[in-house]
Structure formats: structure tokens, C-alpha cells
Design a protein around this motif. Structure first.
Motif, mmCIF file in Angstrom:
data_model
loop_
_atom_site.group_PDB
_atom_site.id
_atom_site.type_symbol
_atom_site.label_atom_id
_atom_site.label_comp_id
_atom_site.label_asym_id
_atom_site.label_seq_id
_atom_site.Cartn_x
_atom_site.Cartn_y
_atom_site.Cartn_z
ATOM 1 N N THR A 100 0.845 -1.185 0.000
ATOM 2 C CA THR A 100 0.000 0.000 0.000
ATOM 3 C C THR A 100 0.884 1.240 0.000
ATOM 4 O OG1 THR A 100 -0.113 0.041 2.434
ATOM 5 C CG2 THR A 100 -1.845 -1.156 1.263
ATOM 6 N N GLY A 101 0.281 2.344 -0.437
ATOM 7 C CA GLY A 101 1.014 3.596 -0.465
ATOM 8 C C GLY A 101 1.637 3.857 -1.821
ATOM 9 N N ALA A 102 2.029 5.117 -2.016
ATOM 10 C CA ALA A 102 2.536 5.546 -3.315
ATOM 11 C C ALA A 102 3.819 4.825 -3.704
ATOM 12 C CB ALA A 102 2.768 7.055 -3.302
ATOM 13 N N GLN A 103 4.720 4.607 -2.748
ATOM 14 C CA GLN A 103 5.984 3.966 -3.082
ATOM 15 C C GLN A 103 5.776 2.531 -3.548
ATOM 16 O OE1 GLN A 103 9.103 5.311 -3.392
ATOM 17 N NE2 GLN A 103 9.519 3.302 -4.291
ATOM 18 N N ALA A 104 4.773 1.863 -2.996
ATOM 19 C CA ALA A 104 4.480 0.492 -3.431
ATOM 20 C C ALA A 104 4.096 0.462 -4.905
ATOM 21 C CB ALA A 104 3.364 -0.109 -2.582
ATOM 22 N N THR B 213 4.973 2.630 -7.191
ATOM 23 C CA THR B 213 6.167 2.935 -7.974
ATOM 24 C C THR B 213 7.053 1.701 -8.122
ATOM 25 O OG1 THR B 213 6.166 5.260 -7.312
ATOM 26 C CG2 THR B 213 8.267 4.332 -8.027
ATOM 27 N N THR B 214 7.238 0.963 -7.023
ATOM 28 C CA THR B 214 8.066 -0.247 -7.066
ATOM 29 C C THR B 214 7.428 -1.309 -7.953
ATOM 30 O OG1 THR B 214 8.908 0.195 -4.839
ATOM 31 C CG2 THR B 214 9.137 -2.054 -5.665
ATOM 32 N N ALA B 215 6.113 -1.458 -7.860
ATOM 33 C CA ALA B 215 5.415 -2.447 -8.692
ATOM 34 C C ALA B 215 5.578 -2.134 -10.171
ATOM 35 C CB ALA B 215 3.936 -2.504 -8.318
ATOM 36 N N LEU B 216 5.504 -0.863 -10.530
ATOM 37 C CA LEU B 216 5.680 -0.476 -11.922
ATOM 38 C C LEU B 216 7.107 -0.748 -12.389
ATOM 39 C CD1 LEU B 216 4.678 0.776 -14.516
ATOM 40 C CD2 LEU B 216 5.127 3.040 -13.543
ATOM 41 N N CYS B 217 8.065 -0.443 -11.554
ATOM 42 C CA CYS B 217 9.457 -0.734 -11.880
ATOM 43 C C CYS B 217 9.661 -2.233 -12.086
ATOM 44 C CB CYS B 217 10.364 -0.209 -10.766
ATOM 45 S SG CYS B 217 12.134 -0.454 -11.048
ATOM 46 N N LEU B 218 9.063 -3.055 -11.206
ATOM 47 C CA LEU B 218 9.196 -4.504 -11.341
ATOM 48 C C LEU B 218 8.487 -5.022 -12.590
ATOM 49 C CD1 LEU B 218 8.770 -5.623 -7.623
ATOM 50 C CD2 LEU B 218 10.826 -5.880 -9.044
ATOM 51 N N ALA B 219 7.392 -4.382 -12.983
ATOM 52 C CA ALA B 219 6.762 -4.743 -14.254
ATOM 53 C C ALA B 219 7.727 -4.482 -15.401
ATOM 54 C CB ALA B 219 5.469 -3.963 -14.453
ATOM 55 N N GLY B 220 8.497 -3.395 -15.291
ATOM 56 C CA GLY B 220 9.527 -3.129 -16.283
ATOM 57 C C GLY B 220 10.636 -4.164 -16.244
ATOM 58 N N ALA B 221 11.020 -4.592 -15.035
ATOM 59 C CA ALA B 221 12.061 -5.616 -14.906
ATOM 60 C C ALA B 221 11.608 -6.921 -15.541
ATOM 61 C CB ALA B 221 12.405 -5.824 -13.430
ATOM 62 N N TYR B 222 10.348 -7.289 -15.312
ATOM 63 C CA TYR B 222 9.807 -8.483 -15.969
ATOM 64 C C TYR B 222 9.851 -8.314 -17.489
ATOM 65 C CZ TYR B 222 6.378 -11.514 -18.140
ATOM 66 O OH TYR B 222 5.752 -12.397 -18.989
ATOM 67 N N GLY C 260 -4.787 1.745 -4.004
ATOM 68 C CA GLY C 260 -5.062 2.729 -5.052
ATOM 69 C C GLY C 260 -4.174 3.944 -5.018
ATOM 70 N N ALA C 261 -3.229 4.010 -4.067
ATOM 71 C CA ALA C 261 -2.361 5.180 -3.951
ATOM 72 C C ALA C 261 -1.322 5.195 -5.064
ATOM 73 C CB ALA C 261 -1.658 5.179 -2.596
ATOM 74 N N THR C 262 -1.023 6.389 -5.550
ATOM 75 C CA THR C 262 0.017 6.564 -6.570
ATOM 76 C C THR C 262 0.934 7.699 -6.159
ATOM 77 O OG1 THR C 262 -1.394 8.085 -7.829
ATOM 78 C CG2 THR C 262 -1.428 5.765 -8.464
ATOM 79 N N ALA C 263 2.148 7.631 -6.667
ATOM 80 C CA ALA C 263 3.126 8.672 -6.365
ATOM 81 C C ALA C 263 2.783 9.948 -7.117
ATOM 82 C CB ALA C 263 4.528 8.204 -6.746
#
Length: 454
Positions: free
Chosen positions: A375-379, A381-390, A427-430
């Protein structure tokens, strides 16, 4: 996206439209060129101008470019001064008549802008380019069309000073030359954003709108990177622009084929070309579940965690508001898929747009398995980065997929439009918009999971 067998499923010319502009104080939202700017600019140094607002705006941009590059160029060229271009030309392509240098007629410039190294001039179409850019993207789209062309003039001068970066010059592939010009455009937009130019200003949302325009003017899907007209796909062009925006002119001058990996590719098979590289949505969801389990399961186990692949539940709304939600409360993780919502993304942008959303939700499941907040905005951001890593791992050892030519552009198109792949489970975003989302995704593609989780 391509399922692998056995699994389911010379005149330098470019229309590169970004956004910048304004006057006096920095503005946010869709940036614009203030009337105070255009009213105070004499476009007389632009040959063929009609004195109208479009030409005044272009003249303001050219004035700022000359001023800014006059200060930046010596550091790239061993102290050599920047030599002004030999001319600028405003062309009315709607009228018959002679064209500017390097052309035979005005109609050759229709809908375009170009730098001609032989004559050392920039020309633009004020009839069907500038008005269209201003209507679709805002006044300051003109600024980066011209900034890209001005970047080619910078290349020419560095080559002439014999201090061009290795691999550039008259023999450089077109896609490298165009990528560098995109990069130089990014450096100028950063200067505009930071208040380092006399006339133009923009805010964060103006830069986001700039990304939208850049994405729009990518090469057609399937264009070969070796094509002598290639400018790059959306991912390549955004990458070059962001490198310039973030790292400044030296990063652009040092761009080579050795340190810049262009992702643009042609279709490998006729069937892939006919489908546009897109799997049907049901096939994509089923097959991606297997491949995502492979990648994120391996990542979690490598870091000492215990992995349970999320069950995929299709057919209705999830536990939140999104097309795909990771539901974790009171039981094993479940990926709840809103079929209609995901179909809108898939059909409206392409299969890997929907695939990026799915990958980011799997990333949240992996974060939960590693004891990291979801949860939270940083989560988000990290999830999106990991989608990029995948994404960067797709096509590697054990993967059920390889990327089709349009897939990275589809991911970028999604990130340009909304933040659905960048949300935590709450639902939080950075803060930040399209520019930040694309940059986070790119970080994962190029740097892998280590960059996302460090």
C-alpha cells in the motif's frame, strides 16, 4: 506479444512534437506561449514569415535555442563557440511556389520541419504543421519540433569541430542521429522547465504533455531500425528524450550504438505482422500467468521468500476500482480481472498494455511475499518498476514469450494515459505524471529487479 511455440497464444527531417513554453513565471498544466512573448518578438530574421502568431512563436523558440546553445556548446566542443545557423525559413505549403534551400517547391515541406546540413538552415511549414501542433498539443509543441531540428545543427557543428562523440558523424545510422536529436531536445526542455531560457517556461504537466506528443510521432510499428528514415519507436524516443532531460548535453553528445540499445524491430513473421503482434486477451491472460509465475516466483525464492502464485479470477469487478486488482485480505492472493475494463485497455492500446497492468499486479504479490508494503505511493512505484524488470526479462531463458515490435510502445502508451499500473493495493500513486511513470518503468527494463528493490 508473441507466444513461443508450445505456449498459449540528405535532409534531416522529423516531426517531433513535445510541449514547453510560457513567459515570466513558470506555469503548470498544458504549458503555453504567452502573448507577452510573441508580441515582443520580431520574426524578421525568419525568411518568408508572415508576421503572424505562429511565426512569432517559432521565432521566440529559435531565439531561446540560439541563446541557450550559445552557452552550452563550448563545453561539448573543447571551447569552440557556437556558430549561428545560416538561415531560418517559414514556408506556406498551401501555396505553389519555390521552396526553401534543399527543396524544389514549398509543397515538399508540407506538414514538416527539417534541418538541411548542406545549406545549414531550418525550415518549417507554418500552414499545416505549426497550426496542427498547436491545436492538438498546445502552443509549445512548436518549441520541441524546432529543438529537435536544432539538435541536428548541433551535431553538424560538433562533427565539423572534429569533437563529435565516437560513432556519430556522416556515417552514423539514422536512428542514432535521430535519437541524439531527441536527446538534445530533452536538454532544451529541461532548460525551459528550469527557467534557464529568456522567453519560454513550462511546468510538470507540460512535460507530461510533451511525452504524449513524442509518443504520437513514433515510427510505424514494424519499422526496421536500420531503415534510413527510422526515428525510433515510442520507447526509444522517450528514452532518448529522458536521458537528455535528466543528464544534460554531455549524455547526448556521448550517445553511441555501444551505449544506446535501440529496441525498434521489424516483424519476424508474416503472421505476427498480420496480428500486429497481439495475442487475443483470453490467451494473453492465461499464458502470462504461467510466465509471470516463472519470473516472480524465481525472484521471491532468490531473495529468501515463499512464493504462492496468485489465482486468476475473471468475470467481474475486483477488490478495488481497477481492471486488474491484487486481492490479499483473508486468504491466498487473487488476481481479480474485470474483463470489460481489461478489454478496453487491450483493444484500445494493444496486448502489452494490458500485459503491463497484469505484470504490475503480480509484482505487488511478489512484494507481499517478500514482506514489503503493498500500500502507499511507493508500493505502486516499485510495482511499476518490477513490471519493467519483468518486461526486460521477457524472451530470456525459460520465458514463454518474446516481445513483438509494438509491445514496448503499448506499455508506454498505457503509462502515458493513466496510472493503473503504478498503484498500490490501496489505489495510492506517487506524485508525478506520465514522465515519472515512464521513467520508473524504464528503470526496471534497463536495470532489472535489483534497481527496483534496492
Amino acid at each position: 506479444m508473441r507466444a513461443r511455440a508450445g505456449s498459449v497464444a540528405a535532409v534531416v527531417c522529423a516531426v517531433v512534437a513535445l510541449l514547453a513554453g510560457g513567459c515570466a513565471a513558470s506555469v503548470d498544466g498544458q504549458a503555453f506561449a504567452s502573448s507577452a512573448v510573441t508580441a515582443g518578438i520580431d520574426p524578421g530574421f525568419v525568411q518568408g514569415n508572415d508576421g503572424g502568431d505562429d511565426d512569432r512563436l517559432a521565432a521566440a523558440v529559435l531565439h531561446d535555442l540560439e541563446t541557450w546553445w550559445g552557452g552550452q556548446f563550448p563545453a561539448l566542443a573543447g571551447g569552440a563557440r557556437f556558430t549561428p545557423l545560416k538561415g531560418y525559413f517559414s514556408v506556406d505549403s498551401s501555396r505553389d511556389g519555390p521552396g526553401p534551400p534543399c527543396t524544389q517547391s514549398a509543397s515538399e515541406v508540407e506538414g514538416n520541419a527539417f534541418y538541411c546540413p548542406r545549406a545549414d538552415i531550418i525550415a518549417y511549414d507554418r500552414a499545416s504543421l505549426l497550426p496542427v501542433l498547436r491545436q492538438k498539443f498546445g502552443d509549445s509543441a512548436v518549441a520541441v519540433v524546432i529543438a529537435h531540428e536544432f539538435g541536428h545543427a548541433v551535431q553538424q557543428r560538433l562533427e565539423e569541430s572534429s569533437r563529435a562523440a565516437a560513432g556519430l558523424g556522416s556515417g552514423a545510422p539514422t536512428i542514432l542521429s535521430e535519437g541524439q536529436a531527441d536527446c538534445y531536445a530533452g536538454t532544451f526542455l529541461r532548460a525551459v522547465h528550469d527557467g534557464q531560457t529568456p522567453d519560454l517556461r513550462t511546468g510538470e504537466k507540460g512535460i507530461d504533455a510533451a511525452m504524449s506528443a513524442l509518443i504520437t510521432f513514433r515510427d510505424p510499428v514494424g519499422t526496421d531500425a536500420a531503415d534510413d528514415r527510422a526515428h525510433g519507436n515510442a520507447f526509444d524516443r522517450v528514452s532518448s528524450f529522458q536521458d537528455g532531460y535528466d543528464d544534460g548535453p554531455p549524455a547526448c553528445a556521448g550517445m553511441t550504438l555501444q551505449n544506446r540499445a535501440f529496441t525498434q524491430q521489424s516483424f519476424a513473421t508474416l503472421s505476427d505482422a498480420q496480428s500486429g503482434g497481439n495475442l487475443p486477451l483470453p490467451d494473453l491472460v492465461r499464458a502470462m500467468g504461467t510466465d509471470l509465475d516463472r519470473y516472480f516466483g524465481g525472484l521471491v525464492r532468490q531473495r529468501g521468500g515463499t512464493w504462492t502464485a496468485p489465482a486468476i479470477r475473471e468475470g467481474g469487478a475486483g477488490c478495488g476500482r481497477d481492471a486488474v486488482d491484487l486481492c490479499t485480505g483473508g486468504g491466498p492472493p487473487t488476481l481479480a480481472v474485470d474483463d470489460r475494463g481489461l478489454a478496453r485497455i487491450h483493444d484500445g492500446i494493444g496486448d502489452y498494455a494490458s500485459g503491463t497492468v497484469i505484470a504490475s499486479r503480480y509484482a505487488l504479490a511478489a512484494m507481499a511475499a517478500l514482506g514489503r508494503p503493498t500500500t502507499g505511493a511507493q508500493a505502486g512505484t516499485t510495482a511499476l518498476c518490477l513490471a519493467g524488470a519483468y518486461t526486460g526479462d521477457v524472451g530470456g531463458t525459460g520465458s514463454d514469450f518474446s516481445l513483438s515490435p509494438g509491445d514496448l510502445d503499448e506499455a508506454v502508451g498505457l503509462l502515458e494515459r493513466d496510472d493503473s499500473a503504478a498503484r498500490g493495493t490501496d489505489g495510492a500513486t506517487a506524485a508525478g505524471g506520465a514522465y515519472a511513470r515512464i521513467e520508473d518503468f524504464r528503470g526496471g527494463v534497463t536495470g532489472g529487479a535489483q534497481r527496483c528493490l534496492s
